[in-house]
Design a protein around this motif. Structure first.
Motif, PDB file in Angstrom:
ATOM      1  N   ARG A  96       0.829  -1.212   0.000  1.00 24.35           N
ATOM      2  CA  ARG A  96       0.000   0.000   0.000  1.00 24.35           C
ATOM      3  C   ARG A  96       0.860   1.258   0.000  1.00 24.35           C
ATOM      4  O   ARG A  96       1.993   1.257   0.487  1.00 24.35           O
ATOM      5  N   ILE A  97       0.305   2.331  -0.536  1.00 20.82           N
ATOM      6  CA  ILE A  97       0.964   3.627  -0.564  1.00 20.82           C
ATOM      7  C   ILE A  97       0.156   4.601   0.279  1.00 20.82           C
ATOM      8  O   ILE A  97      -1.016   4.842   0.005  1.00 20.82           O
ATOM      9  N   ARG A  98       0.781   5.108   1.314  1.00 19.04           N
ATOM     10  CA  ARG A  98       0.159   6.098   2.193  1.00 19.04           C
ATOM     11  C   ARG A  98       1.134   7.258   2.333  1.00 19.04           C
ATOM     12  O   ARG A  98       2.344   7.050   2.443  1.00 19.04           O
ATOM     13  N   LEU A  99       0.609   8.472   2.316  1.00 16.05           N
ATOM     14  CA  LEU A  99       1.467   9.642   2.188  1.00 16.05           C
ATOM     15  C   LEU A  99       1.270  10.655   3.308  1.00 16.05           C
ATOM     16  O   LEU A  99       0.161  10.845   3.802  1.00 16.05           O
ATOM     17  N   ARG A 100       2.364  11.311   3.641  1.00 16.89           N
ATOM     18  CA  ARG A 100       2.324  12.529   4.442  1.00 16.89           C
ATOM     19  C   ARG A 100       2.543  13.686   3.476  1.00 16.89           C
ATOM     20  O   ARG A 100       3.481  13.676   2.675  1.00 16.89           O
ATOM     21  N   VAL A 101       1.680  14.677   3.558  1.00 16.26           N
ATOM     22  CA  VAL A 101       1.741  15.828   2.652  1.00 16.26           C
ATOM     23  C   VAL A 101       1.842  17.098   3.501  1.00 16.26           C
ATOM     24  O   VAL A 101       0.995  17.344   4.359  1.00 16.26           O
ATOM     25  N   ALA A 102       2.880  17.896   3.265  1.00 14.85           N
ATOM     26  CA  ALA A 102       3.071  19.164   3.966  1.00 14.85           C
ATOM     27  C   ALA A 102       2.948  20.312   2.976  1.00 14.85           C
ATOM     28  O   ALA A 102       3.436  20.214   1.839  1.00 14.85           O
ATOM     29  N   VAL A 103       2.306  21.404   3.398  1.00 17.42           N
ATOM     30  CA  VAL A 103       2.095  22.563   2.530  1.00 17.42           C
ATOM     31  C   VAL A 103       2.548  23.829   3.266  1.00 17.42           C
ATOM     32  O   VAL A 103       2.193  24.054   4.427  1.00 17.42           O
ATOM     33  N   HIS A 104       3.317  24.644   2.570  1.00 13.29           N
ATOM     34  CA  HIS A 104       3.818  25.910   3.111  1.00 13.29           C
ATOM     35  C   HIS A 104       4.038  26.857   1.938  1.00 13.29           C
ATOM     36  O   HIS A 104       3.963  26.450   0.775  1.00 13.29           O
ATOM     37  N   GLN A 105       4.280  28.117   2.229  1.00 18.20           N
ATOM     38  CA  GLN A 105       4.626  29.075   1.180  1.00 18.20           C
ATOM     39  C   GLN A 105       5.746  29.981   1.676  1.00 18.20           C
ATOM     40  O   GLN A 105       5.867  30.239   2.870  1.00 18.20           O
ATOM     41  N   GLY A 106       6.569  30.448   0.737  1.00 17.01           N
ATOM     42  CA  GLY A 106       7.657  31.330   1.129  1.00 17.01           C
ATOM     43  C   GLY A 106       8.631  31.543  -0.009  1.00 17.01           C
ATOM     44  O   GLY A 106       8.420  31.083  -1.143  1.00 17.01           O
ATOM     45  N   ALA A 146      -2.053  11.957   5.449  1.00 14.56           N
ATOM     46  CA  ALA A 146      -1.985  12.841   6.610  1.00 14.56           C
ATOM     47  C   ALA A 146      -1.480  14.179   6.095  1.00 14.56           C
ATOM     48  O   ALA A 146      -0.414  14.254   5.473  1.00 14.56           O
ATOM     49  N   LEU A 147      -2.246  15.231   6.333  1.00 11.65           N
ATOM     50  CA  LEU A 147      -1.923  16.563   5.830  1.00 11.65           C
ATOM     51  C   LEU A 147      -1.461  17.454   6.974  1.00 11.65           C
ATOM     52  O   LEU A 147      -2.106  17.514   8.024  1.00 11.65           O
ATOM     53  N   VAL A 148      -0.342  18.153   6.774  1.00 11.84           N
ATOM     54  CA  VAL A 148       0.144  19.126   7.749  1.00 11.84           C
ATOM     55  C   VAL A 148       0.439  20.427   7.012  1.00 11.84           C
ATOM     56  O   VAL A 148       1.026  20.411   5.934  1.00 11.84           O
ATOM     57  N   VAL A 149      -0.034  21.535   7.577  1.00 14.24           N
ATOM     58  CA  VAL A 149       0.172  22.843   6.959  1.00 14.24           C
ATOM     59  C   VAL A 149       0.843  23.766   7.954  1.00 14.24           C
ATOM     60  O   VAL A 149       0.671  23.626   9.170  1.00 14.24           O
ATOM     61  N   SER A 150       1.604  24.717   7.448  1.00 12.27           N
ATOM     62  CA  SER A 150       2.271  25.682   8.317  1.00 12.27           C
ATOM     63  C   SER A 150       1.246  26.585   8.978  1.00 12.27           C
ATOM     64  O   SER A 150       0.086  26.684   8.541  1.00 12.27           O
ATOM     65  N   ALA A 151       1.674  27.268  10.031  1.00 12.58           N
ATOM     66  CA  ALA A 151       0.782  28.192  10.729  1.00 12.58           C
ATOM     67  C   ALA A 151       0.278  29.288   9.797  1.00 12.58           C
ATOM     68  O   ALA A 151      -0.870  29.716   9.886  1.00 12.58           O
ATOM     69  N   GLU A 152       1.141  29.739   8.861  1.00 16.19           N
ATOM     70  CA  GLU A 152       0.735  30.775   7.912  1.00 16.19           C
ATOM     71  C   GLU A 152      -0.357  30.286   6.973  1.00 16.19           C
ATOM     72  O   GLU A 152      -1.329  31.000   6.705  1.00 16.19           O
ATOM     73  N   ILE A 153      -0.197  29.076   6.465  1.00 16.49           N
ATOM     74  CA  ILE A 153      -1.202  28.520   5.558  1.00 16.49           C
ATOM     75  C   ILE A 153      -2.515  28.293   6.304  1.00 16.49           C
ATOM     76  O   ILE A 153      -3.605  28.563   5.787  1.00 16.49           O
ATOM     77  N   VAL A 157      -5.308  30.640   4.804  1.00 22.28           N
ATOM     78  CA  VAL A 157      -6.092  29.877   3.826  1.00 22.28           C
ATOM     79  C   VAL A 157      -7.172  29.043   4.513  1.00 22.28           C
ATOM     80  O   VAL A 157      -8.360  29.189   4.233  1.00 22.28           O
ATOM     81  N   VAL A 158      -6.762  28.165   5.426  1.00 20.10           N
ATOM     82  CA  VAL A 158      -7.703  27.211   6.017  1.00 20.10           C
ATOM     83  C   VAL A 158      -8.805  27.924   6.786  1.00 20.10           C
ATOM     84  O   VAL A 158      -9.999  27.658   6.594  1.00 20.10           O
ATOM     85  N   THR A 159      -8.439  28.877   7.653  1.00 17.31           N
ATOM     86  CA  THR A 159      -9.465  29.528   8.466  1.00 17.31           C
ATOM     87  C   THR A 159     -10.282  30.547   7.682  1.00 17.31           C
ATOM     88  O   THR A 159     -11.371  30.921   8.110  1.00 17.31           O
ATOM     89  N   GLU A 160      -9.766  31.011   6.554  1.00 18.66           N
ATOM     90  CA  GLU A 160     -10.481  32.007   5.757  1.00 18.66           C
ATOM     91  C   GLU A 160     -11.562  31.382   4.880  1.00 18.66           C
ATOM     92  O   GLU A 160     -12.471  32.071   4.426  1.00 18.66           O
ATOM     93  N   TYR A 161     -11.485  30.090   4.629  1.00 19.82           N
ATOM     94  CA  TYR A 161     -12.458  29.413   3.769  1.00 19.82           C
ATOM     95  C   TYR A 161     -12.974  28.169   4.489  1.00 19.82           C
ATOM     96  O   TYR A 161     -12.725  27.037   4.067  1.00 19.82           O
ATOM     97  N   PRO A 162     -13.695  28.362   5.598  1.00 23.60           N
ATOM     98  CA  PRO A 162     -14.048  27.233   6.465  1.00 23.60           C
ATOM     99  C   PRO A 162     -14.942  26.194   5.813  1.00 23.60           C
ATOM    100  O   PRO A 162     -14.839  25.012   6.136  1.00 23.60           O
ATOM    101  N   GLU A 163     -15.826  26.597   4.884  1.00 22.65           N
ATOM    102  CA  GLU A 163     -16.719  25.611   4.277  1.00 22.65           C
ATOM    103  C   GLU A 163     -15.960  24.619   3.417  1.00 22.65           C
ATOM    104  O   GLU A 163     -16.338  23.448   3.315  1.00 22.65           O
ATOM    105  N   GLU A 164     -14.885  25.079   2.803  1.00 14.34           N
ATOM    106  CA  GLU A 164     -14.102  24.204   1.935  1.00 14.34           C
ATOM    107  C   GLU A 164     -12.938  23.547   2.671  1.00 14.34           C
ATOM    108  O   GLU A 164     -12.614  22.385   2.435  1.00 14.34           O
ATOM    109  N   MET A 165     -12.324  24.286   3.595  1.00 15.68           N
ATOM    110  CA  MET A 165     -11.115  23.802   4.256  1.00 15.68           C
ATOM    111  C   MET A 165     -11.388  22.994   5.516  1.00 15.68           C
ATOM    112  O   MET A 165     -10.582  22.183   5.930  1.00 15.68           O
TER     113      MET A 165
END
Length: 282
Positions: A96-106, A146-153, A157-165
């Motif tokens: 099986r393939i299971r992934l950790r995905v991290a998202v950040h910007q900079g 498993a998704l992990v995002v930086s505090a900035e993201i 992003v996440v808190t600004e679009y609660p219905e989608e995020m």
């Protein structure tokens, strides 16, 4: 040297890659790339335009300037999770393939001699390697991502679009790599899984009690976090391997990200983990 560019960064890592045989690694790499391409194409993202740095068990991707963060987090990641679950359903655990995905910007230099110089690159890779994220994915055998995002993201992003995020489905975590002098706040979830069902001691690998953190979790249904935690030296978790401080968000219903998911978020408990300790909610 060219000027650095501000870009969206994605770090992806495969679970248990080194435990596979040579043939299993070969097959995993092939299907890993196929699944990423298919998931991106289905949500209107062109993987060919991504600048990537490959590793056997994952990749670092620098996305084009015009790619929306909300499309990556709210659509690409759920689609990737859906495809992984379908792929894994007909395979033995070792394949099986299971992934950790991290998202950040900079800021990142795209003309490095041996990669992509930039602290943003370092940060997104450290988030992807975080022990709490690995432990959370391991706790849900049927999960795909498993998704992990930086505090900035999370904030922008996440808190600004609660219905989608669906920000109520994330947990706050302090990611530490003491040997590298790294300590950063982040937010993570296991896509399509109810994080409230994850035992606190299991998520930290720690059964004994500890002082609670004063970190404030986000309000139900979205909204920015309630500010930085106020801790005294006596209650601060000392540095150590796997130390985390997390706000636990309880979600009733399917813990998914994406369209059509329904969940009722409520503020749960604040926990402090570190060096084998757990605290009860305030």
């Amino acid at each position: 040297m060219r000027h650095p560019e501000r870009r969206l960064l994605i770090s992806v890592d495969m679970e248990r890659y080194s435990r596979r045989t040579n043939l299993q690694q070969y097959e995993a790499q092939k299907h890993f790339r196929e699944l990423l391409h298919e998931a991106a194409g289905d949500v209107g993202l062109d993987r060919v335009a991504w600048t990537t740095q490959q590793a056997g068990d994952g990749e670092l991707a620098i996305l084009p300037r015009d790619v929306a963060e909300s499309r990556v987090i709210g659509r690409f990641v759920p689609e990737l999770n859906r495809r992984l679950r379908s792929y894994n359903s007909s395979r033995v655990p070792a394949a099986r393939i299971r992934l950790r995905v991290a998202v950040h910007q900079g800021l990142v230099h795209l003309d490095g001699a041996n990669g992509f110089p930039g602290n943003a690159v370092v940060l997104v890779c450290r988030l992807c390697e975080a022990a709490p994220v690995k432990q959370a994915l391991a706790a849900f055998p049927d999960a795909g991502v498993a998704l992990v995002v930086s505090a900035e993201i999370y904030r922008d992003v996440v808190t600004e679009y609660p219905e989608e995020m669906r920000p109520e489905r994330f947990r706050r975590v302090e990611v530490t790599h003491p040997d590298k002098g790294f300590r950063e706040d982040a937010w993570f979830c296991v896509v399509d899984e109810d994080m409230s069902a994850l035992p606190a001691a299991e998520s930290a690998g720690a059964p004994s009690p500890a002082p609670v953190s004063t970190a404030t979790p986000p309000a139900p249904g979205g909204g920015a976090p309630g500010g930085e935690p106020s801790e005294s030296p006596a209650t601060r978790t000392p540095p150590g391997a796997g130390d985390i401080r997390t706000g636990d968000i309880r979600v009733d219903g399917q813990n998914a990200i994406g369209h059509g998911a329904t969940a009722i978020g409520s503020v749960g408990r604040d926990l402090t983990f570190g060096g084998g300790r757990e605290g009860r909610a305030r």
